[in-house]
Each structure stands twice: as C-alpha cells, then as structure tokens.
Design an enzyme around this catalytic site. Structure first.
Site, short mmCIF file in Angstrom:
data_model
loop_
_atom_site.label_atom_id
_atom_site.label_comp_id
_atom_site.label_asym_id
_atom_site.label_seq_id
_atom_site.Cartn_x
_atom_site.Cartn_y
_atom_site.Cartn_z
N TYR A 127 -16.86 17.20 -15.02
CA TYR A 127 -16.60 15.76 -14.74
C TYR A 127 -18.22 15.86 -14.10
CZ TYR A 127 -16.15 11.20 -14.47
OH TYR A 127 -16.76 9.57 -14.58
N ARG A 134 1.01 -1.10 0.12
CA ARG A 134 0.15 -0.54 -0.27
C ARG A 134 1.39 1.66 0.20
NH1 ARG A 134 -1.42 1.59 4.53
NH2 ARG A 134 -1.97 -0.04 5.27
N LYS A 188 -8.65 7.29 -19.00
CA LYS A 188 -8.61 7.58 -20.26
C LYS A 188 -7.67 7.52 -21.30
CE LYS A 188 -12.52 8.43 -18.10
NZ LYS A 188 -12.74 9.60 -17.31
N ASP A 192 -7.91 19.30 -13.36
CA ASP A 192 -7.61 17.97 -14.57
C ASP A 192 -7.87 17.62 -16.12
OD1 ASP A 192 -9.07 15.87 -15.51
OD2 ASP A 192 -10.98 15.66 -14.47
C1 LIG Z 1 -12.87 9.77 -16.22
C2 LIG Z 1 -13.14 10.79 -15.91
C3 LIG Z 1 -12.44 11.26 -14.22
C4 LIG Z 1 -13.16 10.28 -13.53
O1 LIG Z 1 -12.02 9.07 -13.72
P1 LIG Z 1 -12.05 8.08 -12.96
O2 LIG Z 1 -10.90 7.17 -13.81
O3 LIG Z 1 -13.87 7.24 -13.60
O4 LIG Z 1 -12.53 7.38 -12.05
C5 LIG Z 1 -12.19 12.40 -13.91
N1 LIG Z 1 -12.18 13.83 -14.94
C6 LIG Z 1 -12.11 13.48 -16.10
C7 LIG Z 1 -12.58 14.77 -16.68
C8 LIG Z 1 -12.55 12.53 -16.50
O5 LIG Z 1 -13.60 12.34 -18.12
#
Ligand SMILES: *Cc1c(COP(=O)(O)O)cnc(C)c1O
Length: 386
Positions: free
Chosen positions: A108, A55, A206, A181
């Site tokens: 998001y 961890r 992503k 982000d």
């Molecule tokens: C998908 C997404 C998230 C969240 O991420 P997860 O891996 O699904 O928890 C946060 N910000 C954006 C812009 C996203 O597209």
C-alpha cells in the site's frame, strides 16, 4: 454471555457480542460513547475499572479493542486513530534504529511512504520482496538484523497472495516476526494469527468500519510480550481514536460478516463480466482460477474479497477514461465501504511509489466492489468501458 462461551462462539456471534457486556447500571446493549477525557478516582490511585485518562484507556475504545481481538482470535487488540498510526506505533514498539524490515514489493502506497520517508531517516532500513515468492522473501531476510517480515495478502493494488503459514515459518527461521496487513481480506475472510502470524494490522477505515464514515486503525497480537510493548507505545505515542470514532468502527463490525459475503458475491459477478470484455486485458481477482495465487487463497481465505484490479487493453488513457465515466462506481480513493469505488492507482493511491520498484502499471484500474445491486454495477462498467 460469559467470556468463555464467547471464545467458543462463531464469528458472527463474536462480531456482535465480544468486547462488551450490557451496561450494569442501565442495561444499554450498545457501548455508550464515553465522551470523557478523565475519570474520578476513589482516593488517590483508586481507579474504577482501571480508567484514569482517555489516552490510556476509554471504555468505548476498550469495547472496540475487545471485539477486534476476538475476531482475529488474538491475545489483545489495540485501536488507533488511523491505519498508519497503528503501523507507526508497531514499528517503534518492535524496531530500533539499525534494524531492518522486509516489505511487500507492491505495498500500500502509504505503508511504503511510512517505511521509506519516515522510518528510513529514523534508522530503519527495508527491502522490498514479492509476497508470493518465498525464496525472495527468505533471501531478503538478514538474520539478526531483520526484525519484521511485513506482508499484505491480498496486496494492494496487484492482489498478490502470500502464503501466511509458509511466510510465518520463513520469518521465524530468520529470527523475525511476521506482520500481516489484513485490511483487504478483513478478519471475516482470513485470520492470520491462526496461521502463525505474530501481528495483524488493519486500516479499520476500510472493511472493518465499512461505511466510509470514519478513519481508524488496529493492531492485534497473539503474544503477551508483544502486547505489552504495543500497549506501552499506544499510550506513550498517543495516536488513539476518540470515543465517537470507536463507536462508529464498532458499529461497523457488527455487520462485517453479512457485508463481506455480499462484497464477495458482487465481486465474483463483476470479475466474470470483466473477464469476457474485449477492452479489458488481465483481470486480477484471487477468486479466478487464472490468478497465480488462487490455490493459496482458497486454502487460507473463506472467500476472495471485494477488490478487483484490471488492465485496459487501450492503455493509460483508456484506464483514466473508465474511471471518469463510471457513475455508480464513485471515483475516489479508499475501499471497503458499502458503496462501490473506482480509481486509477498510478495517479491516485499509489502516486507516492511512482519511479520506485513499487510502481504500478499505468493501464491499471482498481475497483472496490460495494454492496449495491450487482446488475447496476455491471451495467455501469459496461457503459464506462464502451
Ligand atoms: C488504507 C490502508 C492503510 C492505511 O490506513 P489509514 O487508515 O488510511 O491510515 C494501510 N494498509 C492498507 C492495505 C490500506 O488499504
């Protein structure tokens, strides 16, 4: 390759080499999947390389964290079990009950839900502001109370562009940190820390992972003090990815640059096609000169990415029909994988913001343009729209 050499090398070189030296015992060029929870100690407290429990640290994760920090040109990188786990850890590392955050007015959906349904009961308040309106962001900051200005750029799904350099100045003036982000752009297209941001957030699910085969998240910070807080909370909260997930995400990183270039090539062609289609209203793509954020995007991004949103002139029913009729574009949530995806944000990814200030238009369709043959992608949209 030495660490120093690595700092100076190009993005593609860092993507392939940063974070890992070939294994000293076997010469393995790829970080092994260290499927171990614990490590033998050489006497009490005699840790080998600092590893005591997975961890806290695991070598497969260390390699991934080094790679992502190098791509974002940050002080340190941290990997998490999902993007939202990264976000939650960051909020609790940097905020206390009673604090306030400014968030995008088209965040998001999952980020909004985290702030609104999890952080609010915990004691953190928030105000939405459009990321492309500096005055609105400035006005939303409550000096001394606002700890974070949180932005996405491009935003999801409206693809608004925030001027990172200017927003960093506004946040810092108000005594807050700027969190970006960077999921939609990926570090290949934009490096927010080099523009003054304090923390970069990724859903590595992503573009960074890029193959729709693993869920993960990351934080990259540029300051040692923030790094210590995040590092403490990563271990104390425990939302870490396992070594198999780290391996997959790191494998994705190696081809990030070539994938992103093809995503951008294809998206530019698809955006052009949509612009001239009679059943399509506004096409939202930062690469189009008609996009209000085009100039800022041109300044801070290498290219304009693989995400496109568009509105259907015949309303919500038409938008739903396009999503259902597409064949090469797979109907599904998520984005950033090699395969093209299509979705209806109002009913799918952004259903959680229905009825709030963040509600998205019902006639909106969002595309994650993949790296298939672009002619097939255009032909598919053509048949789905007719
Ligand atoms: C998908 C997404 C998230 C969240 O991420 P997860 O891996 O699904 O928890 C946060 N910000 C954006 C812009 C996203 O597209």
């Amino acid at each position: 390759m030495s660490q120093e050499h690595r700092q100076k090398s190009g993005f593609e070189t860092r993507a392939i080499h940063a974070g890992y030296e070939p294994d000293p015992t076997t010469g393995a060029v790829i970080p092994p999947i260290y499927a171990t929870s614990t490590y033998k100690q050489d006497g009490v407290g005699g840790l080998r390389g600092g590893y005591e429990y997975s961890r806290s640290a695991n070598p497969t994760r260390t390699a991934l964290e080094g790679a992502i920090a190098a791509l974002e040109e940050g002080e340190r990188g941290f990997a998490f079990s999902s993007g939202l786990a990264a976000e939650d850890t960051l909020l609790r590392a940097l905020c206390r009950p009673g604090d306030h955050a400014v968030i995008p007015d088209d965040a998001y959906g999952g980020t909004f839900r985290l702030f609104d349904k999890v952080a609010v009961p915990w004691g953190l308040t928030h105000s939405p502001a459009p990321v492309d309106d500096l005055d609105a962001v400035r006005a939303a900051i409550r000096p001394g109370v606002t700890k974070l200005v949180w932005i996405e750029t491009p935003t999801n799904p409206m693809l608004s562009i925030g001027d990172i350099e200017a927003l960093a100045a506004v946040a810092h003036e108000g005594g807050a940190l700027l969190v970006v982000d960077n999921t939609f752009a990926s570090p290949y297209l934009q490096q927010p820390l080099t523009l003054g941001a304090d923390v970069v957030v990724h859903s590595t699910t992503k573009y960074v992972g890029g193959h729709s085969d693993v869920v993960g998240g990351a934080l990259v910070v540029r300051d040692q003090e923030v790094a210590e807080k995040v590092g403490f909370h990563q271990n104390a909260m425990g939302a870490v990815p396992g070594p198999f997930d780290c391996f997959l995400t790191h494998r994705g990183i190696k081809t990030l640059a070539v994938r992103m270039d093809r995503h951008c090539d294809n998206a530019e062609r698809v955006a052009d096609f949509l612009t001239s289609h009679p059943k399509v209203g506004t096409v939202i793509y930062p690469g189009l000169e008609t996009h209000p954020g085009h100039e800022v995007a041109q300044r801070q991004m290498k290219r304009f990415g693989g995400m496109i949103s568009f509105r259907c002139t015949d309303g919500e029913a038409a938008a739903l029909k396009v999503c259902e009729r597409a064949e090469v574009f797979t109907l599904g949530e998520s984005l950033g994988g090699v395969e093209s995806l299509i979705e209806h944000p109002g009913r799918m990814t952004h259903a959680s913001v229905a009825g709030t200030d963040l509600e998205v238009p019902a006639d909106l369709v969002r595309l994650s343009v993949g790296i298939e043959s672009v002619d097939d992608l255009i032909a598919d949209l053509e048949q789905a729209l007719d």
